[in-house]
Design an enzyme around this catalytic site. Structure first.
Site, PDB file in Angstrom:
ATOM      1  N   ASP A   1      -0.397 -19.431  -0.545  1.00 37.03           N
ATOM      2  CA  ASP A   1      -0.700 -20.733  -1.134  1.00 37.03           C
ATOM      3  C   ASP A   1      -1.409 -21.660  -0.155  1.00 37.03           C
ATOM      4  OD1 ASP A   1       0.147 -20.364  -3.677  1.00 37.03           O
ATOM      5  OD2 ASP A   1       2.031 -21.464  -3.490  1.00 37.03           O
TER       6      ASP A   1
ATOM      7  N   GLU B   1       0.613 -13.125 -11.592  1.00 34.61           N
ATOM      8  CA  GLU B   1      -0.276 -13.916 -10.735  1.00 34.61           C
ATOM      9  C   GLU B   1       0.005 -13.576  -9.264  1.00 34.61           C
ATOM     10  OE1 GLU B   1      -1.213 -18.631  -9.747  1.00 34.61           O
ATOM     11  OE2 GLU B   1       0.658 -18.061 -10.716  1.00 34.61           O
ATOM     12  N   HIS B   2       1.285 -13.656  -8.870  1.00 36.97           N
ATOM     13  CA  HIS B   2       1.710 -13.305  -7.512  1.00 36.97           C
ATOM     14  C   HIS B   2       2.658 -12.113  -7.596  1.00 36.97           C
ATOM     15  CE1 HIS B   2       1.075 -17.767  -7.490  1.00 36.97           C
ATOM     16  NE2 HIS B   2       0.376 -17.464  -6.400  1.00 36.97           N
TER      17      HIS B   2
ATOM     18  N   HIS C   1       7.307 -25.055  -9.378  1.00 40.22           N
ATOM     19  CA  HIS C   1       6.002 -25.550  -9.835  1.00 40.22           C
ATOM     20  C   HIS C   1       6.131 -26.329 -11.141  1.00 40.22           C
ATOM     21  CE1 HIS C   1       2.708 -24.485  -7.239  1.00 40.22           C
ATOM     22  NE2 HIS C   1       3.193 -23.269  -7.045  1.00 40.22           N
TER      23      HIS C   1
ATOM     24  N   GLN D   1       8.121 -20.428  -6.727  1.00 41.09           N
ATOM     25  CA  GLN D   1       7.286 -20.563  -7.926  1.00 41.09           C
ATOM     26  C   GLN D   1       8.004 -21.340  -9.017  1.00 41.09           C
ATOM     27  OE1 GLN D   1       3.893 -19.609  -8.296  1.00 41.09           O
ATOM     28  NE2 GLN D   1       4.372 -19.679  -6.116  1.00 41.09           N
TER      29      GLN D   1
ATOM     30  N   HIS E   1     -43.691  -1.818 -25.512  1.00 43.82           N
ATOM     31  CA  HIS E   1     -43.023  -1.333 -24.301  1.00 43.82           C
ATOM     32  C   HIS E   1     -43.713  -0.051 -23.801  1.00 43.82           C
ATOM     33  CE1 HIS E   1     -39.901  -4.120 -25.416  1.00 43.82           C
ATOM     34  NE2 HIS E   1     -39.158  -3.788 -24.362  1.00 43.82           N
TER      35      HIS E   1
END
Length: 877
Positions: A807, A773-774, A707, A704, A866
């Site tokens: 991924d 996230e992971h 990235h 990661q 109604h």
């Protein structure tokens, strides 16, 4: 909306004294037709200028030889021009909107009509028709799903004109043959009968629902009309309606709150009339309010207030000063305009815009100009076909340049290439010490037991992002440019940011040429395997059948799924090739059954997309690839351009500018688009205990970290001693220095940490608070630990499950919530591409069972209609 009829006039000679409709009555009809020749172009231009806001002008220009003159007439406000085939082709070449063109048929035989309209979708005009039966037959054959058909008559008579009008054709009748007073002029053609020719009513009494609005389109109230009341309203020029108890109702006759008729028309379904009126007196409602829905609000309320203050503002009051001191008013307008230019936040801009509206409207009211006048001018400008360059006047351009001193907006910084380029991270320079401790690449280490909760919370903060305001300041002009200028703006940004100057089109449409998908066999096989695994996992998420529950006898509630029709899939470009993202976004869209898949990705500098991404787009059935990135690609998909289809939802990751653009368009009601989730930089949290392999742990952290420099990686070490922690740190350094993206990794490691805790419960508490996230669980009995997971995008369980498989090829989706949004959002899944619709189906017994509860709650909420919807069916009081 098509007009009900056109009154044909000669603008050079038409006067109040002429027989037939007078100019005021023409405005009620709302539309006029006149013929133009070379000799009368200037007269017609003057007529167009004088009639702005009174009625729409339709011009026959077959005898105008210059297409430039025709363009000038359109630019001056002509609604449509009636042209020959040769003129049509010339104007289409000038990019004139075909909605503004009507093709004159060369004759009225069936063969001539069919030949003339072949290959065109513009409106058509049959002129001087004699054979009404033939035209009727042709209109019935042509159907209603067609362009508008205009018709003039050799002998205009009520019966023949009305027959044609009832087939949804638009009659053109000389004004002198029309009347708004059929009793006084029985030989003339009744405008009321033509207006109401296609009106329909589902009411037992045959009355027509009528919405009464002011000139700004604000609803004043709901009434009913009949053909008789419409005729009377046209005759008197007032709001006249049909009372269900008292017959004709002349609005304001007893109260004095009369209405001047401005115009009337049927809606698109011909089952509702709209009366546009100028309300006099206290208001429309019998309660003396402006509308039956209460008081005016917003600009309408402000206008009423200012108009009242103009008449009776106390001497010496601020409003009176503004009306009487033009210099003060000018200064305030300039002041507020400058403050609006300097505003940056949403709240600040709204505040300053409100102030500017107040002073601008004060100037209008002082001069007798109404909001209706302003809006008529806006409408007139919206149909201009000659476009100015739009640059500011030199004096104001110089002021703007001086105010910003060459900076972007008011934040004092120039947008850099990196700020607007879709490409991701800028590697750290060799001299930058980021991520280095004692000569090694290492994460900072904290022992949780030795730190305060505040310190732990602080070190778990994500890397700071640029302020939202600053990002939006950069994105908004790009979004507005693409929204306004479409393909031209989109292509310009691709040239500028991607350096793809050879591109001449920003869209690659399916089917994609095979030469753009030339891959090594092993690459194609890898994509094929990943495609199939992702497909299987997402196909398994399909609902087998609609949910159906009988909540009580005779009351069945259902829920069923439908795919979102059009989706936009954003695949980042920049420093990486990402066919995996194309698969992760495209496969579930394909499985869900979305009809239109638009993929957007930045091209290379040679103008081409990587073949891996094109191949993935082909596999998922994408209909087009938008060759653009960043905010400009998001805007193109949100609003649509000439070449890019508008989508209903945008999904996919991206940098801060892509995320900001997605958030902006999702909040713009004009875009009508949703997004998958907010997103930030990639992140991973690894929980490791003594059973974990140090090499595995280090590799997961680095997968990661590579990235981008704004990515973050966290290691929570459970019960590890100094030797065990050191082994992981040694592996991290050894593997990092061998990576080709080591200088990006160092940027990420700079704000990444190791947090040592005593037990798995503490580790999972911290993990859930961080909401990664992971989440990777390299711990003993990892499957049991999954039960402790509350917040995470995706979980990777056990020593043999690296994040990389998620991924690419395992089948789970890698488009996941980041920056802590895993507390509120799911990752992309099949549900991201579907919507659920509910239904209720009751039998009579069911309504009897549930009706009492419904009626009681309606009574409590004071919603009588109604309650009656139930009581009428059940026959109870």
């Amino acid at each position: 909306m098509a007009p009900a009829l056109l009154a044909a006039i000669d603008p050079a000679t038409y006067t109040q004294s002429q027989q037939g409709l007078n100019p005021q009555a023409l405005s009620y009809v709302g539309n006029v037709f006149s013929r133009v020749a070379d000799s009368t172009v200037d007269q017609t231009l003057a007529h167009l200028q004088q009639s702005v806001g009174r009625f729409a002008n339709y011009l026959g220009v077959a005898n105008v030889s210059s297409t430039d003159d025709i363009v000038s007439l359109l630019d001056a406000g002509a609604a449509k021009v009636f042209v020959t085939r040769a003129q049509l082709d010339q104007l289409k070449a000038k990019k004139i909107d075909q909605d503004r063109l009507v093709l004159c048929l060369p004759g009225n035989s069936r063969e001539e009509i069919i030949d003339a309209i072949a290959g065109t979708q513009v409106d058509i005009y049959a002129h001087q028709v004699e054979d009404i039966e033939l035209l009727e037959a042709w209109l019935k054959e042509y159907g209603t799903d067609r362009p508008d058909v205009f018709v003039s008559f050799a002998k205009p008579e009520l019966d023949s004109v009305q027959r044609i009008a009832k087939l949804s054709a638009i009659p053109i009748v000389p004004a002198e043959a029309l009347t708004v007073d059929a009793q006084k002029e029985p030989s003339s053609i009744s405008v009321a009968k033509l207006v109401m020719a296609n009106a329909t009513s589902d009411r037992p009494d045959g009355l027509f629902t009528t919405l009464v609005t002011d000139e700004r389109g604000i609803a004043l109230g709901l009434v009913y009309s009949s053909e008789e009341s419409v005729a009377e309203s046209l005759r008197t020029g007032r709001g006249v309606y049909q009372s269900r108890k008292r017959g004709l109702w002349y609005k304001g006759e007893s109260s004095g709150d009369i209405q001047e008729l401005v115009s009337l028309a049927l809606d698109c379904d011909n089952d509702c009339l709209q009366f546009v009126v100028r309300q006099k007196g206290r208001g429309f409602c019998h309660l003396a309010t402006p509308t039956c829905f209460g008081q005016y609000s917003g600009l309408s309320k402000l206008q009423k207030t200012l108009q009242a203050r103009k008449e009776s503002a106390p001497e010496g009051s601020y409003t009176a000063r503004l009306f009487n001191d033009s210099q003060l008013l000018r200064a305030k307008i300039l002041e507020e305009a400058t403050e609006l230019c300097d505003a940056t936040t949403k709240e600040h801009i709204a505040f300053e815009a409100a102030d500017l509206f107040y002073f601008a409207l004060t100037k209008c009211v002082a001069a007798g100009v109404s909001l209706e006048d302003v809006e008529r001018n806006l409408d007139a400008k919206s149909i201009k076909v000659k476009r100015r360059q739009g640059d500011a006047k030199p004096a104001f351009a110089a002021q703007a340049a001086a105010a910003t001193n060459g900076t972007n907006g008011t934040n004092g910084t120039k947008p850099t290439k990196e700020e607007v380029k879709e490409a991701a991270s800028v590697p750290k320079s060799k001299d930058d010490p980021a991520g280095i401790q004692n000569g090694r690449i290492a994460m900072r280490r904290y022992i949780a037991a030795n730190e305060t909760p505040e310190t732990i919370a602080s070190v778990l903060q994500r890397p700071s992002q640029r302020s939202t305001d600053k990002i939006l300041e950069i994105c908004q002009p790009i979004i507005e440019d693409v929204k306004t200028n479409g393909d031209k703006a989109l292509l310009g940004y691709t040239h500028k940011f991607e350096k793809a100057t050879s591109l001449t089109s920003t869209v690659l449409k399916a089917p994609f040429p095979p030469e753009l998908m030339q891959l090594a066999p092993e690459t194609a096989k890898a994509i094929d395997i990943s495609f199939e695994n992702i497909r299987k996992f997402h196909a398994a998420q399909k609902e087998d059948k609609p949910l159906k529950v009988e909540t009580m006898p005779g009351v069945v509630c259902s829920r069923f799924a439908r795919p979102i029709e059009r989706v936009g899939l954003y695949v980042p470009g920049g420093t990486a090739v990402l066919p995996s993202t194309a698969l992760m976004l495209g496969v579930p869209a394909m499985v869900a059954g979305c009809k239109t898949l638009v993929l957007a990705t930045p091209p290379r500098s040679n103008g081409k997309v990587t073949p891996e991404v094109v191949y993935a787009a082909h596999k998922v059935g994408a209909s087009a690839i938008v060759l653009a990135g960043g905010a400009q690609a998001v805007a193109a998909m949100a609003y649509g351009t000439e070449s890019v289809p508008k989508v209903d939802k945008i999904l996919g990751p991206g940098n801060q500018f892509v995320t900001a653009a997605k958030m902006f368009v999702s909040n713009d009601t004009n875009a009508g688009v949703s997004i998958d989730m907010p997103a930030g930089p990639s992140e991973v949290l690894v929980v490791a205990d003594k059973t974990a392999d140090p090499a595995f742990v280090a590799s997961d952290l680095l997968s990661q970290a590579e990235h981008g420099v704004d990515s973050q990686v966290i290691l929570i070490a459970v019960g590890l001693n100094e030797t065990q922690l050191g082994a992981i740190e040694d592996e991290l350094h050894k593997q990092a220095i061998a990576l080709p993206r080591v200088d990006i990794v160092r940027g990420s490691i700079e704000h990444s940490i190791t947090l040592a805790v005593d037990d798995i419960q503490e580790a999972m508490r911290l993990s859930n608070e961080y909401a990664p996230e992971h989440l990777i669980l390299q711990v003993e009995d990892a499957e049991k630990v999954v039960d402790l997971v509350e917040n995470a995008g995706s979980v990777f369980v056990g020593h043999w499950t690296p994040e990389s498989v998620g991924d690419y090829s395992a089948g789970v989706n890698h488009s996941l919530p980041t920056y802590g949004y895993a507390k509120q959002y799911s990752g992309v899944n099949l549900g991201s591409y579907i919507k659920h619709i509910t239904s209720a189906n009751l039998t009579k017994q069911g309504l009897e069972n549930v009706g009492a509860a419904v009626m009681e709650l309606a009574r409590v909420e004071e919603l009588e209609a109604h309650r009656r919807a139930v009581s009428l069916r059940l026959g109870v009081a």
